[in-house]
Scaffold this active site. Structure first.
Site, PDB file in Angstrom:
ATOM      1  N   PHE A 137      37.687  47.126  42.199  1.00 53.10           N
ATOM      2  CA  PHE A 137      36.258  45.867  42.479  1.00 53.10           C
ATOM      3  C   PHE A 137      35.883  47.303  43.271  1.00 53.10           C
ATOM      4  O   PHE A 137      35.453  47.621  44.100  1.00 53.10           O
ATOM      5  CB  PHE A 137      37.080  45.272  43.395  1.00 53.10           C
ATOM      6  CG  PHE A 137      35.417  43.832  42.917  1.00 53.10           C
ATOM      7  CD1 PHE A 137      35.747  43.546  42.040  1.00 53.10           C
ATOM      8  CD2 PHE A 137      35.227  43.268  43.948  1.00 53.10           C
ATOM      9  CE1 PHE A 137      34.705  42.215  42.149  1.00 53.10           C
ATOM     10  CE2 PHE A 137      34.753  42.464  43.915  1.00 53.10           C
ATOM     11  CZ  PHE A 137      34.128  41.878  42.526  1.00 53.10           C
ATOM     12  N   ASP A 214      45.092  44.581  45.424  1.00 55.90           N
ATOM     13  CA  ASP A 214      44.357  43.596  45.395  1.00 55.90           C
ATOM     14  C   ASP A 214      44.711  42.513  44.650  1.00 55.90           C
ATOM     15  O   ASP A 214      44.936  43.440  43.203  1.00 55.90           O
ATOM     16  CB  ASP A 214      42.502  44.116  45.394  1.00 55.90           C
ATOM     17  CG  ASP A 214      41.535  43.082  45.220  1.00 55.90           C
ATOM     18  OD1 ASP A 214      42.158  42.094  45.092  1.00 55.90           O
ATOM     19  OD2 ASP A 214      40.818  43.544  45.301  1.00 55.90           O
ATOM     20  N   TYR A 239      40.089  31.317  45.556  1.00 59.43           N
ATOM     21  CA  TYR A 239      39.265  30.851  44.582  1.00 59.43           C
ATOM     22  C   TYR A 239      38.833  30.708  43.077  1.00 59.43           C
ATOM     23  O   TYR A 239      38.058  29.740  42.951  1.00 59.43           O
ATOM     24  CB  TYR A 239      37.722  30.973  45.364  1.00 59.43           C
ATOM     25  CG  TYR A 239      36.923  32.837  45.554  1.00 59.43           C
ATOM     26  CD1 TYR A 239      37.310  32.505  44.392  1.00 59.43           C
ATOM     27  CD2 TYR A 239      37.038  32.747  47.337  1.00 59.43           C
ATOM     28  CE1 TYR A 239      36.266  34.217  44.733  1.00 59.43           C
ATOM     29  CE2 TYR A 239      37.148  33.844  47.200  1.00 59.43           C
ATOM     30  CZ  TYR A 239      36.527  34.715  45.185  1.00 59.43           C
ATOM     31  OH  TYR A 239      35.762  36.031  46.166  1.00 59.43           O
ATOM     32  N   LYS A 240      39.494  31.052  42.740  1.00 64.39           N
ATOM     33  CA  LYS A 240      40.181  31.689  41.294  1.00 64.39           C
ATOM     34  C   LYS A 240      40.583  30.947  41.039  1.00 64.39           C
ATOM     35  O   LYS A 240      40.770  29.444  40.443  1.00 64.39           O
ATOM     36  CB  LYS A 240      40.683  33.451  40.540  1.00 64.39           C
ATOM     37  CG  LYS A 240      39.241  34.131  41.813  1.00 64.39           C
ATOM     38  CD  LYS A 240      39.282  35.497  41.101  1.00 64.39           C
ATOM     39  CE  LYS A 240      38.452  36.604  41.891  1.00 64.39           C
ATOM     40  NZ  LYS A 240      37.066  37.242  41.863  1.00 64.39           N
ATOM     41  N   ARG A 388      32.811  37.479  30.215  1.00 65.24           N
ATOM     42  CA  ARG A 388      34.543  37.883  30.290  1.00 65.24           C
ATOM     43  C   ARG A 388      34.610  36.056  29.738  1.00 65.24           C
ATOM     44  O   ARG A 388      34.246  35.187  30.016  1.00 65.24           O
ATOM     45  CB  ARG A 388      34.775  38.251  31.594  1.00 65.24           C
ATOM     46  CG  ARG A 388      34.169  39.257  32.880  1.00 65.24           C
ATOM     47  CD  ARG A 388      35.025  40.110  33.434  1.00 65.24           C
ATOM     48  NE  ARG A 388      34.175  39.049  34.843  1.00 65.24           N
ATOM     49  CZ  ARG A 388      35.016  39.474  35.256  1.00 65.24           C
ATOM     50  NH1 ARG A 388      34.972  40.278  36.580  1.00 65.24           N
ATOM     51  NH2 ARG A 388      34.356  38.353  36.544  1.00 65.24           N
TER      52      ARG A 388
END
Length: 417
Positions: A137, A214, A239-240, A388
């Site tokens: 990322f 991560d 928050y996912k 995605r």
């Protein structure tokens, strides 16, 4: 499009799968989004848990409104550790005293990377390399560049295929007596590839290196077992799949065996041994509290607590099983599309390497994105040609998957005419 792709069969299959789904009732325990037919972005931002507005209002009226500053002594001060322990127990395979909630993912990754790198280079001046992969990322790559510049270190890059992810044999080739820290994502943000956490950690340790994971695309959807891996450190967002809301605080994990000597660089008053002493000099608080810097984000932890409680009720094993079933179903639908449509699946087929989302590739996805959003289908586009499909197991139904993908296929067909 429906006739060509067997949409009727897919619709019936979806109904049967929803009827047999042991987690089906959880979909009604999230706030609804009027006008949204299919939400395919749970891997970027989860839906809010139902009743969260009332829960937040209750916190404002009662916890904050009536207890006022007394709330710090009555529980807020140690909420980062308590909630961290709960996340560790429910989602990380981490024993107590090793996980804390604070800051953003970027800040916690920086703290942990600097702490591990500093400790390694101090113990052995030859260890001047940070190993990471080219498709990690962006934040992870940028942070590594910054830490390397600050500490006169060198980055060693593992070239990875964006459609898959980093493999143990690549790590084995990259680590050496010069490696201080390996920084990798457990689940690749682009393809959804699940790395072999246990094998990679062991390979790094064999070379004397430490590993920082991560877990942003893992936590809450893919089982993680940090203690069993003998992991060194990890961080991730809430928050996912934990549904903590936009900008929700992150979590950081530091193995107990490292806490006495790995010293994070952002020395704030809330991470001091006796913060209210207000004295000269900084002495880190013992244990995982030493990873804290500033005032804990108490209000922002309320939604995170709601999401973690829901995940604990469902059980991560059941969530993982449904996640794989959802992505299997999505895979079958996309595979049934006509070959001339030209859509490719850029994610691992094997369950052991597949995370919580599928990535589709087509040069026309950017052109149809606005149309899909207007139609109530909300996927996640990534340049240059990737869509995605992020399926959050607790809030997503199989019918939703069928509805959304049917509209994605139809939009591509219209665009090609």
């Amino acid at each position: 499009m429906s006739a060509d792709t067997g949409a009727g069969d897919a619709r019936r299959a979806a109904a049967a799968l929803d009827a047999a789904d042991p987690l089906a009732a959880f979909a009604s325990r999230f706030e609804t989004a009027p006008g949204v037919r299919a939400y395919f972005d749970g891997n970027s931002l989860g839906r809010p848990v139902a009743g969260l507005a009332q829960r937040m209002a209750s916190f404002v009226r009662e916890d904050w409104g009536t207890r006022l500053i007394r709330g710090w002594d009555e529980g807020w001060m140690h909420l980062p550790e308590r909630l961290g322990d709960r996340i560790g127990e429910v989602a990380l395979g981490a024993g107590p005293g090793q996980t804390v909630v604070a800051d953003s993912t970027t800040v916690l990754l920086y703290k942990l990377l600097r702490a591990l790198a500093d400790a390694q280079t101090t113990a052995d001046s030859r260890r001047t390399e940070i190993v990471l992969d080219t498709d990690n990322f962006p934040t992870d790559r940028y942070l590594a560049e910054g830490v390397a510049a600050e500490r006169s270190m060198r980055l060693r890059w593992i070239e990875t295929d964006p459609d898959t992810g980093v493999r143990p044999e690549q790590v084995a080739e990259a680590v050496s007596e010069r490696c201080a820290v390996v920084l990798l994502s457990h689940v690749a943000y682009r393809s959804g590839w699940v790395a072999d956490g246990a094998a990679i950690t062991a390979l790094a340790h064999d070379a004397g290196a430490l590993v920082l994971w991560d877990l942003s695309h893992s936590v809450g959807v893919v089982p993680v077992d940090l203690d069993a891996w003998a992991a060194d450190a990890a961080a991730g967002c809430s928050y996912k799949y934990l549904c903590g809301g936009p900008g929700a605080p992150a979590f950081g994990y530091l193995a107990q065996r490292h806490q006495a000597w790995a010293r994070q660089p952002v020395q704030g008053w809330m991470g001091r041994r006796h913060p209210f002493e207000m004295g000269p000099g900084y002495e880190p608080a013992p244990g995982i509290r030493g990873l804290v810097s500033g005032t804990p984000p108490v209000v922002a932890m309320v939604p995170v607590q709601a999401g973690v409680e829901l995940l604990a009720e469902a059980g991560l094993g059941a969530v993982r099983a449904k996640s794989l079933a959802l992505t299997d179903f999505a895979w079958e639908i996309v595979e049934s599309w006509p070959a001339e449509l030209g859509v490719a699946i850029a994610s691992p087929r094997e369950h052991r390497h597949r995370g919580g989302h599928l990535t589709l590739r087509h040069p026309g996805f950017q052109d149809v994105l606005a149309e899909l959003w207007a139609d109530g289908v909300v996927p996640d586009f990534r340049h240059p040609d990737a869509l995605r499909i992020g399926l959050s197991p607790l809030s997503t139904t199989f019918a939703e998957v069928e509805t959304g993908l049917d509209r994605v296929g139809a939009a591509l067909l219209r665009s090609a005419r």
